[in-house]
Design a protein around this motif. Structure first.
Motif, short mmCIF file in Angstrom:
data_model
loop_
_atom_site.label_atom_id
_atom_site.label_comp_id
_atom_site.label_asym_id
_atom_site.label_seq_id
_atom_site.Cartn_x
_atom_site.Cartn_y
_atom_site.Cartn_z
N THR A 1 0.83 -1.15 -0.04
CA THR A 1 -0.15 -0.01 0.20
C THR A 1 0.95 1.31 -0.15
O THR A 1 0.63 2.07 -0.83
CB THR A 1 -0.98 0.25 1.11
OG1 THR A 1 -1.83 -1.06 1.39
CG2 THR A 1 -1.80 1.06 1.18
N ASP A 2 1.99 1.15 0.84
CA ASP A 2 2.66 2.48 0.90
C ASP A 2 3.36 2.61 -0.36
O ASP A 2 4.06 3.71 -0.78
CB ASP A 2 3.90 2.02 2.09
CG ASP A 2 3.34 2.31 3.39
OD1 ASP A 2 2.16 2.76 3.41
OD2 ASP A 2 3.97 1.79 4.14
N GLU A 3 3.68 1.73 -1.18
CA GLU A 3 4.14 1.50 -2.38
C GLU A 3 3.10 2.24 -3.48
O GLU A 3 3.56 2.36 -4.86
CB GLU A 3 4.87 0.38 -2.89
CG GLU A 3 6.19 0.09 -2.00
CD GLU A 3 6.64 -1.33 -2.47
OE1 GLU A 3 6.18 -1.88 -3.35
OE2 GLU A 3 7.55 -1.91 -1.72
N GLY A 4 1.97 2.40 -3.05
CA GLY A 4 0.93 3.08 -4.04
C GLY A 4 0.19 1.68 -4.66
O GLY A 4 -0.44 2.12 -5.70
N LEU B 1 -8.00 -4.50 11.84
CA LEU B 1 -6.35 -4.51 11.76
C LEU B 1 -6.22 -3.84 10.21
O LEU B 1 -5.23 -3.62 9.73
CB LEU B 1 -6.02 -5.93 11.87
CG LEU B 1 -6.23 -6.34 13.40
CD1 LEU B 1 -5.77 -7.86 13.57
CD2 LEU B 1 -5.34 -5.52 14.33
N ALA B 2 -6.81 -4.70 9.24
CA ALA B 2 -6.79 -4.87 7.81
C ALA B 2 -6.97 -3.18 7.52
O ALA B 2 -6.01 -2.70 6.64
CB ALA B 2 -7.81 -5.27 6.91
N ALA B 3 -7.74 -2.40 7.91
CA ALA B 3 -8.07 -1.21 7.54
C ALA B 3 -6.93 -0.36 8.00
O ALA B 3 -6.46 0.75 7.36
CB ALA B 3 -9.36 -0.61 8.13
N LYS B 4 -6.37 -0.51 9.26
CA LYS B 4 -5.31 0.24 9.81
C LYS B 4 -4.10 -0.23 8.94
O LYS B 4 -3.12 0.70 9.03
CB LYS B 4 -5.15 -0.17 11.30
CG LYS B 4 -6.27 0.33 12.18
CD LYS B 4 -6.04 0.13 13.49
CE LYS B 4 -4.96 0.86 14.28
NZ LYS B 4 -5.26 2.45 14.35
N ALA B 5 -3.83 -1.37 8.49
CA ALA B 5 -2.89 -1.62 7.45
C ALA B 5 -2.84 -0.92 6.24
O ALA B 5 -2.05 -1.17 5.23
CB ALA B 5 -2.51 -3.39 7.31
N GLY B 6 -3.87 -0.28 5.80
CA GLY B 6 -4.17 0.48 4.76
C GLY B 6 -4.76 -0.30 3.59
O GLY B 6 -4.80 0.18 2.36
N GLY C 1 -14.12 6.80 9.91
CA GLY C 1 -13.92 7.19 8.61
C GLY C 1 -12.76 6.38 7.69
O GLY C 1 -12.01 6.96 6.87
N PHE C 2 -12.67 4.94 8.09
CA PHE C 2 -11.58 4.16 7.43
C PHE C 2 -12.10 4.21 5.83
O PHE C 2 -13.39 4.08 5.74
CB PHE C 2 -11.58 2.74 7.89
CG PHE C 2 -10.90 2.75 9.13
CD1 PHE C 2 -9.39 2.96 9.21
CD2 PHE C 2 -11.32 2.15 10.34
CE1 PHE C 2 -8.72 2.81 10.26
CE2 PHE C 2 -10.83 2.14 11.53
CZ PHE C 2 -9.56 2.49 11.51
N GLU C 3 -11.32 4.25 4.74
CA GLU C 3 -11.62 4.47 3.35
C GLU C 3 -11.56 2.96 2.82
O GLU C 3 -12.12 2.63 1.83
CB GLU C 3 -10.42 5.33 2.69
CG GLU C 3 -10.96 6.70 3.03
CD GLU C 3 -10.17 7.66 2.57
OE1 GLU C 3 -9.43 7.35 1.43
OE2 GLU C 3 -10.33 8.94 2.85
N THR C 4 -11.17 1.92 3.45
CA THR C 4 -11.15 0.55 3.17
C THR C 4 -12.36 0.24 2.63
O THR C 4 -13.27 0.29 3.44
CB THR C 4 -10.57 -0.31 4.20
OG1 THR C 4 -9.41 0.04 4.74
CG2 THR C 4 -10.62 -1.75 3.61
#
Ligand code: G3P
Length: 217
Positions: A98-101, A117-122, A155-158
Motif C-alpha cells: 500500500t505504501d508503494e501505491g 486490523l486490515a483497515a489500519k494496515a491500509g 472514517g476508514f476508506e477501506t
C-alpha cells in the motif's frame, strides 16, 4: 454497490462485461486451479478485458515473499489488486505494498477485529466471506453490518468487498447493509434478473404483438 465477478473464466467475464455488470474481478488460487490456466497469463487476459480492479492472490505465506510476489503481480497491469491473506504476514505485506501505491485486497476475513486490523494496515479492500460463515451457522451478513459501522465510525476508506456470495438474497442484503462491493460467481449475478412476473408479462406482450401485427422496423 459495485459488482465484482468472482471467477477466472474469461468467457463468463466477457459476457457479463457486455451488460455493464462488471466493476472488477476477483480470483483466488481455487478459481485459478478451476480455470486450468497459468495465473500470470489468465490474469493478464482479465486485466485487458476489464477496466476495474482485478484481484490476484499471492501464494506465499511469508511477508517478504508475499511482497515480492505482489510486486510481480502489479507488473501485469495497472488495475491489479494484490490479494493477501488475513495473517500478520499478510498485513505486513499489505502495509508495504500500500505504501508503494499498490491496491491491496485482504482476504479470508471472518471477524470485525480482523477487518479493523486490515483497515489500519491500509487495505484498499477487505474481503469478509459471508457464505463460509453461514456454513458454520453464523450470520455472515451481521459481519458486513458490523464492519460497515466500524469503518464509518472512524472514517476508514477501506472498501468492504463482500465475498463468498452464494445466493441472490446475499446480494440484496449486501446492498441493504451498505457493502461497497460484492463479488459473486457469474451464475449468482445472472440469477438476480429472474422474476416470474417479468416472464409472464413479456409472454402476454409478445402474444399481443403477434396477434395485432405490431411492427417498429
Ligand atoms: O471470493 C471468495 C470466494 O471465492 C469464496 O467463495 O463459495 O468458496 O466460499 P466460496
Amino acid at each position: 454497490m459495485k459488482f465484482f465477478v468472482d471467477t477466472a473464466d474469461i468467457d463468463a467475464i466477457a459476457e457479463l462485461n457486455a451488460t455493464g455488470m462488471v466493476d472488477g474481478v476477483t480470483t483466488n488460487p481455487s478459481l485459478i486451479k478451476k480455470s486450468g490456466r497459468d495465473i500470470l497469463e489468465v490474469t493478464k487476459e482479465i486485466c485487458d478485458l476489464v477496466d476495474g480492479p482485478v484481484s490476484a492472490e499471492v501464494t506465499a505465506t511469508d511477508a517478504d515473499e508475499m511482497i515480492a510476489e505482489g510486486r510481480k503481480l502489479v507488473e501485469i497491469a495497472e488495475n491489479i489488486a494484490v490479494k493477501v491473506p488475513l495473517t500478520w504476514a499478510g498485513l505486513k505485506a499489505c502495509k508495504t505494498l500500500t505504501d508503494e501505491g499498490h491496491k491491496v485486497n485482504v482476504t479470508l476475513c471472518f471477524s470485525a477485529n480482523q477487518a479493523l486490523l486490515a483497515a489500519k494496515a491500509g487495505a484498499t479492500f477487505i474481503s469478509p466471506f459471508i457464505g463460509r460463515l453461514d456454513d458454520i451457522n453464523i450470520d455472515g451478513m451481521d459481519l458486513i453490518a458490523d464492519i460497515r459501522q466500524i469503518y464509518d465510525n472512524y472514517g476508514f476508506e477501506t472498501e468492504i468487498l463482500a465475498a463468498s456470495i452464494r445466493t441472490v438474497n446475499h446480494a440484496t442484503q449486501c446492498a441493504l447493509v451498505g457493502a461497497d462491493v460484492m463479488t459473486a460467481p457469474p451464475g449468482v449475478i445472472k440469477s438476480m434478473i429472474n422474476h416470474p412476473l417479468t416472464d409472464k408479462g413479456l409472454d402476454a406482450f409478445l402474444a399481443d404483438i403477434k396477434s395485432a401485427g405490431i411492427k417498429i422496423l
